[in-house]
Scaffold this motif. Structure first.
Motif, PDB file in Angstrom:
ATOM      1  N   UNK B  38       0.852  -1.187   0.000  1.00 37.32           N
ATOM      2  CA  UNK B  38       0.000   0.000   0.000  1.00 37.32           C
ATOM      3  C   UNK B  38       0.885   1.233   0.000  1.00 37.32           C
ATOM      4  N   UNK B  39       0.476   2.262  -0.709  1.00 36.36           N
ATOM      5  CA  UNK B  39       1.274   3.495  -0.711  1.00 36.36           C
ATOM      6  C   UNK B  39       1.311   4.108   0.694  1.00 36.36           C
ATOM      7  N   UNK B  40       2.349   4.913   0.936  1.00 38.51           N
ATOM      8  CA  UNK B  40       2.488   5.528   2.248  1.00 38.51           C
ATOM      9  C   UNK B  40       1.565   6.732   2.370  1.00 38.51           C
ATOM     10  N   UNK B  41       1.069   6.931   3.561  1.00 39.63           N
ATOM     11  CA  UNK B  41       0.271   8.128   3.836  1.00 39.63           C
ATOM     12  C   UNK B  41       1.152   9.356   3.628  1.00 39.63           C
ATOM     13  N   UNK B  42       0.614  10.358   2.986  1.00 41.62           N
ATOM     14  CA  UNK B  42       1.367  11.574   2.723  1.00 41.62           C
ATOM     15  C   UNK B  42       2.072  11.572   1.387  1.00 41.62           C
ATOM     16  N   UNK B  43       2.084  10.441   0.715  1.00 42.31           N
ATOM     17  CA  UNK B  43       2.758  10.375  -0.580  1.00 42.31           C
ATOM     18  C   UNK B  43       1.778  10.719  -1.693  1.00 42.31           C
ATOM     19  N   UNK B  80      -3.085  12.303  -6.947  1.00 40.99           N
ATOM     20  CA  UNK B  80      -3.728  12.581  -5.664  1.00 40.99           C
ATOM     21  C   UNK B  80      -2.720  12.521  -4.532  1.00 40.99           C
ATOM     22  N   UNK B  81      -3.034  13.266  -3.494  1.00 46.69           N
ATOM     23  CA  UNK B  81      -2.308  13.149  -2.244  1.00 46.69           C
ATOM     24  C   UNK B  81      -3.051  12.130  -1.380  1.00 46.69           C
ATOM     25  N   UNK B  82      -2.304  11.168  -0.890  1.00 50.86           N
ATOM     26  CA  UNK B  82      -2.933  10.121  -0.074  1.00 50.86           C
ATOM     27  C   UNK B  82      -3.005  10.593   1.377  1.00 50.86           C
ATOM     28  N   UNK B  83      -4.216  10.906   1.813  1.00 52.76           N
ATOM     29  CA  UNK B  83      -4.381  11.458   3.158  1.00 52.76           C
ATOM     30  C   UNK B  83      -4.434  10.398   4.236  1.00 52.76           C
ATOM     31  N   UNK B  84      -4.992   9.268   3.903  1.00 56.70           N
ATOM     32  CA  UNK B  84      -5.110   8.245   4.952  1.00 56.70           C
ATOM     33  C   UNK B  84      -5.318   6.865   4.377  1.00 56.70           C
ATOM     34  N   UNK B  85      -4.842   5.895   5.102  1.00 59.22           N
ATOM     35  CA  UNK B  85      -5.058   4.488   4.750  1.00 59.22           C
ATOM     36  C   UNK B  85      -5.474   3.766   6.021  1.00 59.22           C
ATOM     37  N   UNK B  86      -6.582   3.067   5.977  1.00 62.98           N
ATOM     38  CA  UNK B  86      -6.935   2.209   7.109  1.00 62.98           C
ATOM     39  C   UNK B  86      -7.189   0.809   6.589  1.00 62.98           C
ATOM     40  N   UNK B 101      -8.135   7.532   1.610  1.00 64.14           N
ATOM     41  CA  UNK B 101      -8.700   8.870   1.413  1.00 64.14           C
ATOM     42  C   UNK B 101      -7.753   9.646   0.516  1.00 64.14           C
ATOM     43  N   UNK B 102      -8.285  10.104  -0.592  1.00 67.10           N
ATOM     44  CA  UNK B 102      -7.455  10.743  -1.617  1.00 67.10           C
ATOM     45  C   UNK B 102      -7.892  12.185  -1.832  1.00 67.10           C
ATOM     46  N   UNK B 103      -6.927  13.003  -2.196  1.00 62.81           N
ATOM     47  CA  UNK B 103      -7.238  14.389  -2.570  1.00 62.81           C
ATOM     48  C   UNK B 103      -6.567  14.692  -3.902  1.00 62.81           C
ATOM     49  N   UNK B 104      -7.366  14.899  -4.922  1.00 62.26           N
ATOM     50  CA  UNK B 104      -6.776  15.260  -6.224  1.00 62.26           C
ATOM     51  C   UNK B 104      -6.006  16.561  -6.084  1.00 62.26           C
ATOM     52  N   UNK B 105      -4.846  16.645  -6.726  1.00 64.85           N
ATOM     53  CA  UNK B 105      -4.071  17.887  -6.644  1.00 64.85           C
ATOM     54  C   UNK B 105      -3.893  18.455  -8.029  1.00 64.85           C
ATOM     55  N   UNK B 106      -3.565  19.729  -8.035  1.00 65.23           N
ATOM     56  CA  UNK B 106      -3.425  20.437  -9.295  1.00 65.23           C
ATOM     57  C   UNK B 106      -2.222  19.889 -10.045  1.00 65.23           C
ATOM     58  N   UNK B 107      -2.418  19.529 -11.282  1.00 67.02           N
ATOM     59  CA  UNK B 107      -1.330  18.890 -12.017  1.00 67.02           C
ATOM     60  C   UNK B 107      -0.692  19.826 -13.017  1.00 67.02           C
ATOM     61  N   UNK B 108      -0.873  21.153 -12.838  1.00 61.19           N
ATOM     62  CA  UNK B 108      -0.322  22.048 -13.852  1.00 61.19           C
ATOM     63  C   UNK B 108       1.203  22.045 -13.807  1.00 61.19           C
ATOM     64  N   UNK B 109       1.743  21.821 -12.641  1.00 60.83           N
ATOM     65  CA  UNK B 109       3.201  21.846 -12.534  1.00 60.83           C
ATOM     66  C   UNK B 109       3.759  20.449 -12.784  1.00 60.83           C
ATOM     67  N   UNK B 265     -11.574  15.893  -0.695  1.00 55.51           N
ATOM     68  CA  UNK B 265     -11.244  14.503  -0.403  1.00 55.51           C
ATOM     69  C   UNK B 265     -12.303  13.556  -0.960  1.00 55.51           C
ATOM     70  N   UNK B 266     -11.875  12.381  -1.346  1.00 60.19           N
ATOM     71  CA  UNK B 266     -12.828  11.306  -1.616  1.00 60.19           C
ATOM     72  C   UNK B 266     -12.229   9.995  -1.137  1.00 60.19           C
ATOM     73  N   UNK B 267     -13.110   9.020  -1.000  1.00 64.47           N
ATOM     74  CA  UNK B 267     -12.726   7.770  -0.348  1.00 64.47           C
ATOM     75  C   UNK B 267     -12.933   6.596  -1.287  1.00 64.47           C
ATOM     76  N   UNK B 268     -11.960   5.693  -1.306  1.00 66.65           N
ATOM     77  CA  UNK B 268     -12.121   4.470  -2.106  1.00 66.65           C
ATOM     78  C   UNK B 268     -11.775   3.267  -1.241  1.00 66.65           C
TER      79      UNK B 268
END
Lengths: 389, 389
Positions: B38-43, B80-86, B101-109, B265-268
């Motif tokens: 699983x990806x790390x939280x905060x990554x 997305x920024x991964x905010x949480x994993x349970x 819990x994911x948060x889409x981030x701006x991908x312009x950069x 945020x959204x949850x999957x």
DNA sequence: TTGTCGGCCCGAGGCCGACAA
DNA sequence: TTGTCGGCCTCGGGCCGACAA
């Protein structure tokens, strides 16, 4: 003596274990309860996304939370053509539900819709049945099932009373068309009807507990049907593990909005026992209630509730408020916009918000005949068996 | 001799039956299988709605059908920024899944994202365990569980061999923190390790069948943990009865689109064993695979698969095509856009479409050292017990 | 009329070593 | 080393009437 394979457990003559084959409507309605009716295919209905959302929330045992987006282009109610209704039962729990296919229609011709007043033919099948709430003895492993005398005499095939202990084998079909076999015996002193062999397999197979109810029906072909109704335990936390609760709620709204935008079909599941959320209402019933009655604060009304043993009883109440349930999200919705108080303290929690089509307003008490002058004909036929109640 | 209440069935010391309390990560990963990370939280991660949809379709055992609307403003992948994993486990089936819990981030950069290359620290716990596929005898009601000798010696507490028939009581904790108690005995001629009393309760409680596997772990506190892995039976038709399949698919897309539009945020739910759909991929892994390798038709590669008994094995294959899996709906997606052929005929169905981050390309066979010249240090310590394999 | 219990019987559950793969 | 089986015992499932609510 060759006995069929049905002697041990349930036997399913269907090809696969799914419930996609035709469910017996009599049994389905009996399990759904006396108050449940489904709109007719081909009729017009009103669909309330808000009520649909409520049902899902109840199924998930979770509140409808804030951060679900508004769908500004999705009105609080959609007039739809009902394309199809199929009856189902959950393979695990036997919980009944219906799948409805809806098509939003153009509502610009409001007049035509108001004129739409298809006779509300309640095509609920009426059949002979009995329902018993299971006792501790019924569900314990120690013995069988005690059949109420009336029930056995009304529903079961007659025993051969020339035997000193009359016995027969009963076969009954459940919602999934599985056949359950029971030994029906009339014995003991004093004599009584019992189901013995086969009963405990049924109880464990359906995971029945004391307080749950069983339901026997004899259909017009003299076949026995067998349904169950679980006590109102807490809805087991269906925390799906597939879809987040948010996605589910959004999915409902998005699916309806998409269908409304394109006048295309969408599908909903209506689960009559999950929650009191009849979110697909016949248009005729809706129109009659909304435009036929003038509701006002303080107005008295009656409303039917289900009793145990599958009866109905009407309770009286007073309208104490008229307001949108969720003015932010669903403005001008008629969904449960009446706040009510009840005359009797709640036997089982009574709702404090109802929709207008659920109630019968009492226009003026004057017109209500407190006791019919001529009682319904009860001229007791001499020679009829007992039944003095 | 006072015995605790644990002597009969499982005992759950948790307050409620939910799995919301902390799941043991070692056990979770062991049940998930050796390939799951699983990806790390905060990554930063890449989220593929297409893959998410596939997982839901697999869970529902239903094809993704045509008439699901396009979400033109929803790209085929979201950074997305991964905010949480349970970690979770299904209360019914013990199936493991993770909530993210994911948060889409701006991908312009785009540049900054390319530079993002957090070291992929695989923080999967490594512990001592054993896994056995249950035989007919193991699951029959006639007897207990035959413990492989190595397993018992490596994982279980040592028996007191001064007894003529060594016996002890084992306690093991499952994913829901329920404690299961077994009688562990070393008896018979020839001597062997067996689990007797308590075993059949476990088998029936978890509804285990021959072919399923059990999994014992000894954690660093010398506590026994106990997991199960079911054989690949057909995913029981989860025809929800709550939400239509269409609404579910639309819900996924709508939830992601809404979150992307608002950077909210959204949850999957990620269910590693439902289907091979790792639809949330670490951005670093994704970038390395997509920008680090030049894939081309005919290229050879290796890919790891899980074996029985929780090992991994790598199979070789060739890239036979590069094309979008669903060019209509998801254009320019990297989701399973490689068509592949395999060297060996499939032991168990092998996928014919994979994503580039799942494979290890073989750049030139020349650089691959077929056998390391200096073998890893295997200087056998004299006096160490057996283990000559 | 019917819910619960004690009595009694029987068969599935379950522990054992034998035996062979 | 370990999967399956026959032997044997025990306990709970399940059928019965007694009895009382």
């Amino acid at each position: 003596m060759m006995k069929g394979p049905a002697s041990a457990g349930p036997e399913n003559p269907g090809v696969d274990g799914g419930d996609s084959r035709t469910i017996n409507p009599e049994l389905w309605y009996a399990c759904a309860g006396p108050l449940v009716t489904l709109p007719s295919v081909g009729s017009l209905v009103v669909y309330f996304p808000q009520g649909h959302s409520e049902q899902v929330a109840a199924s998930m045992k979770k509140d409808i939370d804030a951060h679900i987006p508004n769908y500004p282009n999705l009105p609080s109610k959609l007039i739809c053509l009902l394309h199809g209704v199929t009856l189902h039962a959950d393979a695990e729990t036997d919980e009944v539900y219906a799948q409805m296919t809806l098509q939003p229609i153009n509502t610009c011709d409001e007049k035509a819709l108001l004129a739409y007043d298809l006779a509300l033919k309640t095509n609920k099948p009426q059949t002979e049945f009995f329902c018993k709430t299971l006792t501790a003895s019924d569900t314990s492993t120690h013995g069988g099932f005690s059949v109420p005398r009336r029930a056995a005499e009304k529903i079961f095939p007659p025993l051969d009373f020339s035997m000193q202990t009359p016995v027969q084998e009963l076969q009954a079909r459940d919602l999934h068309d599985s056949v359950w076999t029971f030994r029906h015996i009339y014995r003991g002193k004093p004599r009584r009807h019992l189901l013995t062999t086969g009963w405990s397999i049924f109880v464990s197979g359906k995971k029945l507990l004391a307080g749950d109810s069983v339901l026997f029906i004899r259909d017009e072909k003299q076949q026995l049907l067998l349904g169950i109704r679980r006590a109102n335990r807490q809805p087991i936390n269906m925390s799906s593990s597939v879809l987040s609760s948010d996605s589910m709620h959004i999915g409902i709204l998005a699916a309806a909005a998409h269908a409304a935008a394109n006048s295309s079909l969408f599908t909903v599941f209506y689960n009559p026992r999950a929650s009191p959320s009849e979110f697909v209402v016949p248009l005729a019933k809706y129109n009659k209630a909304v435009y036929g009655n003038q509701v006002s604060l303080g107005m008295r009304f009656r409303m039917s509730f289900e009793t145990e043993e599958l009866g109905t009883r009407r309770y009286m109440g007073t309208i104490t408020g008229i307001s949108d349930l969720d003015p932010g999200r669903w403005k001008n919705s008629n969904w449960r916009n009446l706040q009510v108080g009840w005359d009797e303290s709640a036997p089982g929690e009574r709702r404090n918000r109802v929709s207008i089509w659920e109630i019968e307003p009492i226009l003026t008490p004057f017109f209500i005949c407190p006791q019919p002058f001529f009682r319904t004909k009860r001229s007791r036929q001499p020679g009829m068996p007992g039944a003095s109640a």
